[in-house]
Design an enzyme around this catalytic site. Structure first.
Site, mmCIF file in Angstrom:
data_model
loop_
_atom_site.group_PDB
_atom_site.id
_atom_site.type_symbol
_atom_site.label_atom_id
_atom_site.label_comp_id
_atom_site.label_asym_id
_atom_site.label_seq_id
_atom_site.Cartn_x
_atom_site.Cartn_y
_atom_site.Cartn_z
ATOM 1 N N GLY A 55 71.847 97.378 38.560
ATOM 2 C CA GLY A 55 71.249 98.415 39.400
ATOM 3 C C GLY A 55 72.304 99.060 40.258
ATOM 4 O O GLY A 55 73.423 98.540 40.379
ATOM 5 N N CYS A 82 75.038 91.827 36.154
ATOM 6 C CA CYS A 82 75.637 92.735 37.140
ATOM 7 C C CYS A 82 74.922 92.615 38.496
ATOM 8 O O CYS A 82 75.046 91.600 39.153
ATOM 9 C CB CYS A 82 75.619 94.159 36.591
ATOM 10 S SG CYS A 82 76.758 95.222 37.465
ATOM 11 N N TYR A 83 74.152 93.603 38.902
ATOM 12 C CA TYR A 83 73.440 93.462 40.179
ATOM 13 C C TYR A 83 72.586 92.194 40.158
ATOM 14 O O TYR A 83 72.462 91.487 41.165
ATOM 15 C CB TYR A 83 72.558 94.686 40.449
ATOM 16 C CG TYR A 83 71.850 94.650 41.790
ATOM 17 C CD1 TYR A 83 72.566 94.836 42.969
ATOM 18 C CD2 TYR A 83 70.474 94.411 41.880
ATOM 19 C CE1 TYR A 83 71.935 94.793 44.204
ATOM 20 C CE2 TYR A 83 69.829 94.375 43.110
ATOM 21 C CZ TYR A 83 70.570 94.565 44.274
ATOM 22 O OH TYR A 83 69.948 94.522 45.491
ATOM 23 N N HIS A 180 78.066 94.028 30.996
ATOM 24 C CA HIS A 180 76.771 94.449 30.457
ATOM 25 C C HIS A 180 76.635 94.067 28.978
ATOM 26 O O HIS A 180 77.136 94.781 28.110
ATOM 27 C CB HIS A 180 76.600 95.961 30.625
ATOM 28 C CG HIS A 180 76.391 96.335 32.056
ATOM 29 N ND1 HIS A 180 75.135 96.439 32.613
ATOM 30 C CD2 HIS A 180 77.272 96.577 33.048
ATOM 31 C CE1 HIS A 180 75.249 96.749 33.889
ATOM 32 N NE2 HIS A 180 76.534 96.832 34.188
ATOM 33 N N GLU A 182 74.107 94.306 27.196
ATOM 34 C CA GLU A 182 73.102 95.118 26.492
ATOM 35 C C GLU A 182 73.651 96.384 25.853
ATOM 36 O O GLU A 182 73.010 96.988 25.009
ATOM 37 C CB GLU A 182 71.957 95.474 27.453
ATOM 38 C CG GLU A 182 72.294 96.483 28.555
ATOM 39 C CD GLU A 182 72.935 95.860 29.799
ATOM 40 O OE1 GLU A 182 73.514 94.756 29.692
ATOM 41 O OE2 GLU A 182 72.871 96.485 30.876
ATOM 42 N N ASP A 238 55.847 108.718 15.307
ATOM 43 C CA ASP A 238 54.924 107.916 16.114
ATOM 44 C C ASP A 238 53.466 108.071 15.652
ATOM 45 O O ASP A 238 52.767 107.080 15.427
ATOM 46 C CB ASP A 238 55.032 108.293 17.598
ATOM 47 C CG ASP A 238 56.455 108.147 18.122
ATOM 48 O OD1 ASP A 238 57.264 107.500 17.431
ATOM 49 O OD2 ASP A 238 56.749 108.686 19.199
ATOM 50 N N LYS A 380 61.191 103.010 19.835
ATOM 51 C CA LYS A 380 61.252 103.847 18.631
ATOM 52 C C LYS A 380 61.746 103.078 17.402
ATOM 53 O O LYS A 380 61.176 103.206 16.319
ATOM 54 C CB LYS A 380 62.188 105.026 18.904
ATOM 55 C CG LYS A 380 62.100 106.125 17.892
ATOM 56 C CD LYS A 380 61.045 107.086 18.335
ATOM 57 C CE LYS A 380 60.844 108.250 17.401
ATOM 58 N NZ LYS A 380 59.794 109.135 17.960
#
Ligand code: XMP
Length: 525
Positions: A55, A82-83, A180, A182, A238, A380
């Site tokens: 964050g 991180c944060y 990070h 991710e 979708d 998605k």
């Protein structure tokens, strides 16, 4: 069936959604919730572990987001990123050093505790040297950092700038990383996320397309009973996947309405009918509304006006056609998780909003439908996996993103059937050549033609021409929020230009759009 669940507390990092996706790629279900979500709501998900996102704040900021008490009281494993790492350290009596200097970019990680479960199967590309095996590229983006680990913690890895790039209190199952895992810039990051959720939290990795489909079929049947459902099919991924899934559950109780507004790309309207009526055997009402749209758009050149007219028209036609069906109890929509998260973020309350198909404010209030939204928890890429598992064709699953108002906003100036056809043909040539050259990467590229409302002089054969201009737009992008113009080979561009001018009547010039986003947008209107 219930799935083992990981709850991710969102502290506002730009890429928090990516954490949820990485967890799900490990076939473990995860939900991303704002950090301030009430404890009862979070605990009702029966999580098997928590991840705290990054964050923008410092733990020392006034009013900085905090670590809710239930997280540590739960006794469950926690991964702080991180944060999230700083929050853990701050709350467990470590020391966080405030800093106004950001470390941003790639860093080399040295793993000091390769035997730790967290690093299981963590590999270097070049494993030929033992010391290299412990080195990996990771992505850093932080200001503050942990200066002293809390009691019980041991360091697991370091980088040049961060002595505690990864640390853990193995007994309590607390893990923390400064980098990070991710993002794509941490190539082995998904391994760490998987290790945390599977090895450390003990989640069973059974969040798979087959299980999801089986579960949704059961849920849809339970919700709908013997009621009737209507769904607006646009031809996009979708709504198509939602249609196929609901059809699998309730067959002919579902009717799809496809409004052909004449603004789709070449062959798309036909493909929708072929796929859903012929191949999937669905009840499909295909409404030819081309004349109606052309009439409504006659002489309109303002982009916002175009969008508004197209949106309103869709609602009116959908409503009119749905009424022809008699008693309908449910409205199905292809709402997906990013829609839900985004609207939750916006109005800070439960995000059960009608997706604004075609960019309008939903359907009229007097149409009293209950919603069926089987994809509302999927990203998605997961929607695509479900589509594949349901047997939808590749061309549909990997359809390029396409705006609701369709070609209307790529046909600059007034919209006529002739100009739409001109654009459709030029677009088809461009996309065909890109495909042939294998230059259109699924999900990270978008390419199309735009018809400009200007004429220019040319010469063809012995004659002078005075005709319209096609602009080629091709971008590469991670998320469609930012994009760079694609550096296409000159040979390919030459072929496309030659073919468009030769084959498309009414066009005598082709130009290339070399604007990135920002400052440009991907579309022209
Ligand atoms: P822009 O032009 O804003 O586009 O850079 C970003 C992405 O969104 C698509 N786009 C739309 N999608 N309705 C949609 O459903 C719209 O009105 C719309 N306008 C743009 C665009 O194709 C690109 O992928």
């Amino acid at each position: 069936m219930t799935y083992d669940t990981i709850v991710i507390l969102d502290y506002g990092a730009q890429y928090s959604q990516l954490i949820a996706r990485r967890v799900r790629e490990a076939n473990v279900y995860s939900e991303l919730v704002p950090w301030s979500t009430p404890a009862e709501k979070v605990l009702a998900l029966s999580p098997k572990g928590f991840i705290l996102s990054g964050g923008p704040n410092s733990v020392y900021d006034d009013g900085a987001p905090t670590l809710p008490r239930y997280v540590l009281e739960s006794g469950l494993p926690v991964l702080g990123i991180c944060y999230g790492m700083q929050l853990l350290a701050y709350n467990l009596r470590g020391k966080v050093a405030a800093s106004h200097k950001r470390e941003y970019g790639p860093a080399e990680l040295t793993v000091d505790a390769p035997e730790n479960l967290f690093f299981r199967a963590w590999r270097s590309e070049s494993e030929n040297a033992a010391h290299e095996a412990a080195l990996q590229q990771v992505w850093m983006s932080h200001g503050d950092k942990v200066e002293q680990l809390p009691p019980g913690f041991v360091p697991l890895a370091h980088s040049n700038n961060s002595p505690f790039a990864a640390a853990a209190d193995v007994t309590r199952g607390y893990y923390a990383v400064q980098f990070h895992p991710e993002v794509a810039h941490t190539p082995q990051g998904s391994t760490l996320v998987r290790n945390f959720v599977v090895e450390i939290c003990g989640c069973v990795p059974d969040w798979t397309p087959a299980n999801f489909i089986e579960e949704q079929v059961r849920l849809i049947r339970a919700q709908v009973g013997d009621g009737r459902v209507v769904l607006g099919l646009s031809g996009g991924v979708d709504s198509s996947v939602a249609a196929a899934l609901i059809h699998k559950a309730i067959g002919d109780q579902l009717t799809c309405i496809f409004v052909d507004h004449g603004l789709l790309r070449q062959g798309e309207a036909l493909q929708v009918v072929e796929t859903f009526e012929r191949e999937q055997g669905m009840h499909l009402m295909a409404v030819n509304a081309v004349e109606e749209y052309l009439e409504a758009l006659d002489g309109v050149t303002d982009p916002e006006q175009k969008r508004k007219i197209i949106g309103e028209k869709f609602v009116r036609i959908f409503e009119r056609e749905a009424r022809k069906l008699g008693q309908i109890d449910f409205l199905a929509q292809g709402t997906i998780y990013p829609d839900v998260i985004e609207s939750a973020g916006k109005d800070k309350k439960d995000a059960h909003v009608i997706k604004t198909h075609h960019n309008v404010g939903g359907l009229p209030d007097d149409m009293n439908f209950e919603l069926v939204e089987p994809l509302r928890l999927l990203f998605k890429d997961e929607v695509r996996r479900i589509g594949v598992a349901l047997g939808l064709p590749d061309s549909l699953i990997w359809r390029q993103p396409f705006p609701g108002p369709g070609l209307a906003i790529r046909c600059l100036g007034p919209i006529t059937w002739e100009r739409l056809e001109r654009l459709r043909q030029a677009d088809a040539v461009f996309v065909q050549e890109l495909r042939q050259a294998d230059m259109l990467k699924r999900g990270t590229q978008q390419a199309f033609a735009v018809l400009l409302p200007v004429k220019s002089v040319g010469v063809m054969g012995d004659g002078r021409t005075y005709e319209e201009v096609i602009a080629l737009r091709a971008v590469t992008t991670e998320d469609f929020m930012t994009a760079d113009w694609a550096r296409l080979p000159y040979d390919l561009l030459a072929r496309v230009s030659r073919r468009i001018v030769n084959e498309v009547a009414g066009v005598n010039r082709v130009v290339l759009d070399i604007t990135s986003k920002p400052p440009g947008t991907i579309e022209w209107e």
